[in-house]
Design a protein around this motif. Structure first.
Motif, PDB file in Angstrom:
ATOM      1  N   PHE A   7     -47.232  44.009  10.001  1.00 37.78           N
ATOM      2  CA  PHE A   7     -46.843  44.782  11.181  1.00 37.78           C
ATOM      3  C   PHE A   7     -47.617  46.093  11.230  1.00 37.78           C
ATOM      4  CE2 PHE A   7     -43.786  47.582   8.956  1.00 37.78           C
ATOM      5  CZ  PHE A   7     -43.503  46.823   7.834  1.00 37.78           C
ATOM      6  N   SER A  10     -46.945  49.353   9.066  1.00 32.95           N
ATOM      7  CA  SER A  10     -46.905  49.233   7.600  1.00 32.95           C
ATOM      8  C   SER A  10     -48.134  49.908   6.999  1.00 32.95           C
ATOM      9  CB  SER A  10     -46.895  47.752   7.200  1.00 32.95           C
ATOM     10  OG  SER A  10     -47.385  47.612   5.865  1.00 32.95           O
ATOM     11  N   ASN A  12     -49.143  49.579   3.919  1.00 35.18           N
ATOM     12  CA  ASN A  12     -49.869  48.611   3.086  1.00 35.18           C
ATOM     13  C   ASN A  12     -50.793  47.740   3.937  1.00 35.18           C
ATOM     14  OD1 ASN A  12     -49.011  49.124   0.349  1.00 35.18           O
ATOM     15  ND2 ASN A  12     -46.962  48.462   0.978  1.00 35.18           N
ATOM     16  N   LYS A  15     -53.910  49.810   5.107  1.00 37.80           N
ATOM     17  CA  LYS A  15     -55.026  49.907   4.146  1.00 37.80           C
ATOM     18  C   LYS A  15     -56.074  48.836   4.459  1.00 37.80           C
ATOM     19  CE  LYS A  15     -51.805  50.992   0.397  1.00 37.80           C
ATOM     20  NZ  LYS A  15     -51.139  50.384  -0.768  1.00 37.80           N
ATOM     21  N   GLN A  34     -41.069  43.285   8.775  1.00 36.16           N
ATOM     22  CA  GLN A  34     -40.065  43.423   7.727  1.00 36.16           C
ATOM     23  C   GLN A  34     -38.697  43.692   8.356  1.00 36.16           C
ATOM     24  OE1 GLN A  34     -41.098  46.661   5.195  1.00 36.16           O
ATOM     25  NE2 GLN A  34     -39.442  46.346   3.760  1.00 36.16           N
ATOM     26  N   THR A  39     -40.486  38.361   6.929  1.00 36.70           N
ATOM     27  CA  THR A  39     -41.065  38.101   5.599  1.00 36.70           C
ATOM     28  C   THR A  39     -40.229  37.088   4.811  1.00 36.70           C
ATOM     29  OG1 THR A  39     -39.968  40.145   4.957  1.00 36.70           O
ATOM     30  CG2 THR A  39     -42.353  40.243   5.292  1.00 36.70           C
ATOM     31  N   GLY A  51     -43.713  36.666  -0.159  1.00 33.81           N
ATOM     32  CA  GLY A  51     -42.967  37.170   0.997  1.00 33.81           C
ATOM     33  C   GLY A  51     -43.244  38.623   1.325  1.00 33.81           C
ATOM     34  N   LYS A  52     -44.469  39.072   1.086  1.00 40.63           N
ATOM     35  CA  LYS A  52     -44.825  40.465   1.396  1.00 40.63           C
ATOM     36  C   LYS A  52     -46.068  40.500   2.271  1.00 40.63           C
ATOM     37  CE  LYS A  52     -42.043  42.625  -1.691  1.00 40.63           C
ATOM     38  NZ  LYS A  52     -40.947  43.494  -1.276  1.00 40.63           N
ATOM     39  N   VAL A  53     -46.153  41.555   3.064  1.00 41.94           N
ATOM     40  CA  VAL A  53     -47.383  41.826   3.813  1.00 41.94           C
ATOM     41  C   VAL A  53     -48.001  43.099   3.251  1.00 41.94           C
ATOM     42  CG1 VAL A  53     -46.591  40.653   5.883  1.00 41.94           C
ATOM     43  CG2 VAL A  53     -46.106  43.100   5.623  1.00 41.94           C
ATOM     44  N   PRO A  54     -49.331  43.219   3.301  1.00 41.63           N
ATOM     45  CA  PRO A  54     -50.296  42.371   3.974  1.00 41.63           C
ATOM     46  C   PRO A  54     -50.535  41.049   3.248  1.00 41.63           C
ATOM     47  CG  PRO A  54     -51.466  44.027   2.695  1.00 41.63           C
ATOM     48  CD  PRO A  54     -50.000  44.360   2.605  1.00 41.63           C
ATOM     49  N   GLU A  66     -51.261  41.180  -1.703  1.00 48.63           N
ATOM     50  CA  GLU A  66     -51.324  42.423  -2.478  1.00 48.63           C
ATOM     51  C   GLU A  66     -52.476  43.277  -1.942  1.00 48.63           C
ATOM     52  OE1 GLU A  66     -49.056  43.600  -4.653  1.00 48.63           O
ATOM     53  OE2 GLU A  66     -47.925  41.781  -4.282  1.00 48.63           O
ATOM     54  N   SER A  67     -52.099  44.403  -1.358  1.00 43.47           N
ATOM     55  CA  SER A  67     -53.100  45.228  -0.668  1.00 43.47           C
ATOM     56  C   SER A  67     -54.272  45.584  -1.581  1.00 43.47           C
ATOM     57  CB  SER A  67     -52.444  46.495  -0.105  1.00 43.47           C
ATOM     58  OG  SER A  67     -51.863  47.274  -1.135  1.00 43.47           O
ATOM     59  N   GLN A  99     -49.727  52.266  -6.615  1.00 42.18           N
ATOM     60  CA  GLN A  99     -48.728  51.194  -6.554  1.00 42.18           C
ATOM     61  C   GLN A  99     -47.478  51.487  -7.374  1.00 42.18           C
ATOM     62  OE1 GLN A  99     -49.012  47.511  -5.047  1.00 42.18           O
ATOM     63  NE2 GLN A  99     -49.541  49.203  -3.717  1.00 42.18           N
ATOM     64  N   GLU A 103     -46.498  54.952  -3.999  1.00 42.81           N
ATOM     65  CA  GLU A 103     -45.924  54.128  -2.930  1.00 42.81           C
ATOM     66  C   GLU A 103     -44.428  53.873  -3.089  1.00 42.81           C
ATOM     67  OE1 GLU A 103     -45.552  50.005  -0.869  1.00 42.81           O
ATOM     68  OE2 GLU A 103     -44.785  50.846  -2.712  1.00 42.81           O
ATOM     69  N   TYR A 164     -50.183  55.995   2.768  1.00 42.74           N
ATOM     70  CA  TYR A 164     -48.843  56.587   2.831  1.00 42.74           C
ATOM     71  C   TYR A 164     -48.845  58.097   2.680  1.00 42.74           C
ATOM     72  CZ  TYR A 164     -46.731  52.004   3.009  1.00 42.74           C
ATOM     73  OH  TYR A 164     -46.363  50.738   3.416  1.00 42.74           O
TER      74      TYR A 164
HETATM   75  N1  LIG Z   1     -47.571  45.593  -3.712  1.00 46.20           N
HETATM   76  C1  LIG Z   1     -47.601  45.126  -2.351  1.00 46.20           C
HETATM   77  C2  LIG Z   1     -46.456  45.728  -1.589  1.00 46.20           C
HETATM   78  C3  LIG Z   1     -46.325  45.090  -0.225  1.00 46.20           C
HETATM   79  C4  LIG Z   1     -45.035  45.476   0.457  1.00 46.20           C
HETATM   80  O1  LIG Z   1     -44.064  45.977  -0.149  1.00 46.20           O
HETATM   81  N2  LIG Z   1     -45.012  45.204   1.751  1.00 46.20           N
HETATM   82  C5  LIG Z   1     -43.837  45.441   2.527  1.00 46.20           C
HETATM   83  C6  LIG Z   1     -44.216  46.032   3.879  1.00 46.20           C
HETATM   84  S1  LIG Z   1     -45.037  47.578   3.718  1.00 46.20           S
HETATM   85  C7  LIG Z   1     -43.151  44.122   2.782  1.00 46.20           C
HETATM   86  O2  LIG Z   1     -43.795  43.107   2.989  1.00 46.20           O
HETATM   87  N3  LIG Z   1     -41.837  44.103   2.742  1.00 46.20           N
HETATM   88  C8  LIG Z   1     -41.118  42.928   3.096  1.00 46.20           C
HETATM   89  C9  LIG Z   1     -40.019  42.587   2.204  1.00 46.20           C
HETATM   90  O3  LIG Z   1     -39.891  43.246   1.161  1.00 46.20           O
HETATM   91  O4  LIG Z   1     -39.285  41.681   2.559  1.00 46.20           O
HETATM   92  C10 LIG Z   1     -48.936  45.463  -1.691  1.00 46.20           C
HETATM   93  O5  LIG Z   1     -49.537  46.483  -2.049  1.00 46.20           O
HETATM   94  O6  LIG Z   1     -49.381  44.702  -0.822  1.00 46.20           O
END
Ligand SMILES: N[C@@H](CCC(=O)N[C@@H](CS)C(=O)NCC(=O)O)C(=O)O
Length: 220
Positions: A7, A10, A12, A15, A34, A39, A51-54, A66-67, A99, A103, A164
């Motif tokens: 989104f 975000s 992350n 970046k 999110q 996710t 289940g994380k973005v990006p 993982e960004s 990280q 963050e 951030y």
């Molecule tokens: N370590 C991961 C962190 C990614 C992260 O926490 N992304 C958040 C959005 S900024 C997310 O996807 N959250 C969704 C969730 O936790 O369900 C990275 O650097 O990509």
């Protein structure tokens, strides 16, 4: 063209969008929010079980999340990733710092303050505030002696930390005492190809996980 899941606001995801813009690599974005719990949807977990973005999917079907890993993969062989092992290690040092020590405090307080309502998280916000202020003090001291984080030039370490830090005020972090950080933020913003966090960079209309077009925030 690669597909970026995430989104707009975000950090992350930003970046990756920032580096893609500076490398001149086009992408299409699929909105995975999110806030809407996208996710957690099976359609997204089938792409990235974490289940994380990006999350990025390349034309050949390979997925990368993982960004920091995405930044490294895209930056390899470019001016954003140094050639020698010592500056490479410095870039990685600051990316791991981002990280673990930056963050989780600064981005999480931004999320709690901007996106969630008042609740019982006050002690968490206070603890994160202390951690975040320490991270900012460490960064400010470093920037008193160096122009950049990874070496003698702008790199993915600066992109990782910028995401951030430049919106730290949204998490309740006052950057006024950190003159070196404020100067560095200006230097990052003046790099060629810089795009703003809220600037849509998708080369195609943004769609959601069902392929339905979504409207995104206007550039600010
Ligand atoms: N370590 C991961 C962190 C990614 C992260 O926490 N992304 C958040 C959005 S900024 C997310 O996807 N959250 C969704 C969730 O936790 O369900 C990275 O650097 O990509």
């Amino acid at each position: 063209m690669l597909t970026l899941y995430g989104f707009l606001r975000s950090g992350n995801v930003y970046k990756v969008r920032l580096l893609l813009a500076q490398l001149g690599i086009p992408h299409r974005r699929v909105e995975v929010s999110q806030l809407a719990d996208d996710t957690a949807r099976p359609a997204f977990r089938a792409i990235n079980p974490i289940g994380k973005v990006p999350t990025v999917v390349f034309d050949d079907g390979r997925m990368l999340s993982e960004s920091g890993a995405i930044l490294h993969y895209l930056a390899a062989g470019t001016r954003f990733w140094p050639a020698d092992p010592w500056p490479q290690a410095q870039v990685l040092r600051w990316m791991f710092f981002e990280q673990y020590s930056h963050e989780p405090a600064i981005a999480v307080n931004r999320f709690l303050r901007v996106y969630t309502g008042p609740d019982d998280r006050t002690s968490q916000i206070e603890a994160n505030h202390r951690r975040g202020m320490h991270a900012l003090a460490v960064m400010d001291a470093h920037l008193g002696r160096h122009d950049w984080f990874g070496g003698d030039r702008y790199s993915i370490a600066d992109i990782a930390l910028y995401a951030y830090t430049h919106v730290a005020d949204e998490g309740g972090f006052d950057l006024a005492p950190f003159g070196n950080i404020r100067r560095w933020l200006g230097h990052v913003r003046s790099q060629p190809g810089h795009v703003l966090l809220t600037q849509e960079t998708s080369a195609e209309p943004v769609v959601d996980l069902d392929g339905v077009p979504v409207s995104t925030a206007p550039a600010a």
